[in-house]
Design a protein around this motif. Structure first.
Motif, PDB file in Angstrom:
ATOM      1  N   ASN A  54       0.902  -1.161  -0.027  1.00 51.66           N
ATOM      2  CA  ASN A  54       0.104   0.078  -0.016  1.00 51.66           C
ATOM      3  C   ASN A  54       0.968   1.261   0.011  1.00 51.66           C
ATOM      4  OD1 ASN A  54      -2.822  -1.194   0.130  1.00 51.66           O
ATOM      5  ND2 ASN A  54      -2.089  -2.126   2.094  1.00 51.66           N
ATOM      6  N   LEU A  70      -2.616   5.186   6.544  1.00 54.12           N
ATOM      7  CA  LEU A  70      -2.981   5.726   5.133  1.00 54.12           C
ATOM      8  C   LEU A  70      -2.204   5.324   4.383  1.00 54.12           C
ATOM      9  CD1 LEU A  70      -3.767   9.437   6.088  1.00 54.12           C
ATOM     10  CD2 LEU A  70      -5.499   7.525   5.900  1.00 54.12           C
ATOM     11  N   LEU A  72      -1.357   4.201  -0.216  1.00 51.12           N
ATOM     12  CA  LEU A  72      -1.431   5.058  -1.451  1.00 51.12           C
ATOM     13  C   LEU A  72      -1.443   6.713  -1.473  1.00 51.12           C
ATOM     14  CD1 LEU A  72      -3.966   2.852  -2.743  1.00 51.12           C
ATOM     15  CD2 LEU A  72      -1.463   2.611  -2.976  1.00 51.12           C
ATOM     16  N   VAL A  73      -0.394   6.986  -0.642  1.00 52.08           N
ATOM     17  CA  VAL A  73      -0.509   8.426  -0.488  1.00 52.08           C
ATOM     18  C   VAL A  73       0.631   9.212  -1.710  1.00 52.08           C
ATOM     19  CG1 VAL A  73       0.091  10.609   1.137  1.00 52.08           C
ATOM     20  CG2 VAL A  73      -0.936   8.419   1.959  1.00 52.08           C
ATOM     21  N   VAL A  78      -4.342  13.827  -2.247  1.00 52.01           N
ATOM     22  CA  VAL A  78      -4.353  13.290  -0.837  1.00 52.01           C
ATOM     23  C   VAL A  78      -3.349  13.985  -0.028  1.00 52.01           C
ATOM     24  CG1 VAL A  78      -3.717  11.193   0.132  1.00 52.01           C
ATOM     25  CG2 VAL A  78      -4.817  11.015  -2.119  1.00 52.01           C
ATOM     26  N   LEU A  96     -10.178  10.957   3.158  1.00 56.22           N
ATOM     27  CA  LEU A  96      -9.063  10.476   3.612  1.00 56.22           C
ATOM     28  C   LEU A  96      -9.458   8.947   3.853  1.00 56.22           C
ATOM     29  CD1 LEU A  96      -6.792  12.741   5.454  1.00 56.22           C
ATOM     30  CD2 LEU A  96      -6.277  11.793   3.104  1.00 56.22           C
ATOM     31  N   ASN A  99      -8.294   6.272   1.549  1.00 59.70           N
ATOM     32  CA  ASN A  99      -6.900   5.737   1.455  1.00 59.70           C
ATOM     33  C   ASN A  99      -6.551   4.729   3.103  1.00 59.70           C
ATOM     34  OD1 ASN A  99      -6.795   8.344  -0.007  1.00 59.70           O
ATOM     35  ND2 ASN A  99      -5.109   7.321  -0.446  1.00 59.70           N
TER      36      ASN A  99
END
Length: 108
Positions: A54, A70, A72-73, A78, A96, A99
């Motif tokens: 991720n 979180l 896939l920042v 984002v 958010l 995410n």
């Protein structure tokens, strides 16, 4: 104080997996939020948070609440939402929530 941990080992923070993303700028943006916060936000990096599938991973530990992981920042939008949340506080914004990822299992 909100504690923000930014993964910077293995896949997160390297051009190896995400060459199109400016990982240094991401960290600069978060450090700027911390600087402007007057001590309400603290940012640190971790070598690997063991959630590479991720990446990029950012973990936010709001005061008095459980950590929010979180994943896939990797986009400015984002980061914009994350900065706003860190600046204003409050519950995790709905944007958010998309995410949010489950932290890796902890071994005993």
């Amino acid at each position: 104080m909100a504690h923000v941990t930014v993964c910077r080992g293995c896949c997160c923070g390297t051009v190896k997996k995400h060459p199109e993303y400016d990982h240094d700028e991401q960290l600069r943006r978060l450090e700027a939020v911390a600087e402007r916060s007057g001590g309400r936000v603290r940012v640190r990096t971790a070598d690997c948070l063991d959630a590479c599938e991720n990446s990029n991973i950012v973990v936010v530990k709001p005061p008095g609440a459980k950590p929010v992981w979180l994943g896939l920042v990797l986009h400015d939008a984002v980061m914009d939402d994350l900065e706003q949340w860190l600046t204003t506080g409050g519950p995790l914004p709905a944007k958010l929530e998309l995410n949010r990822v489950t932290p890796p299992a902890q071994s005993d």
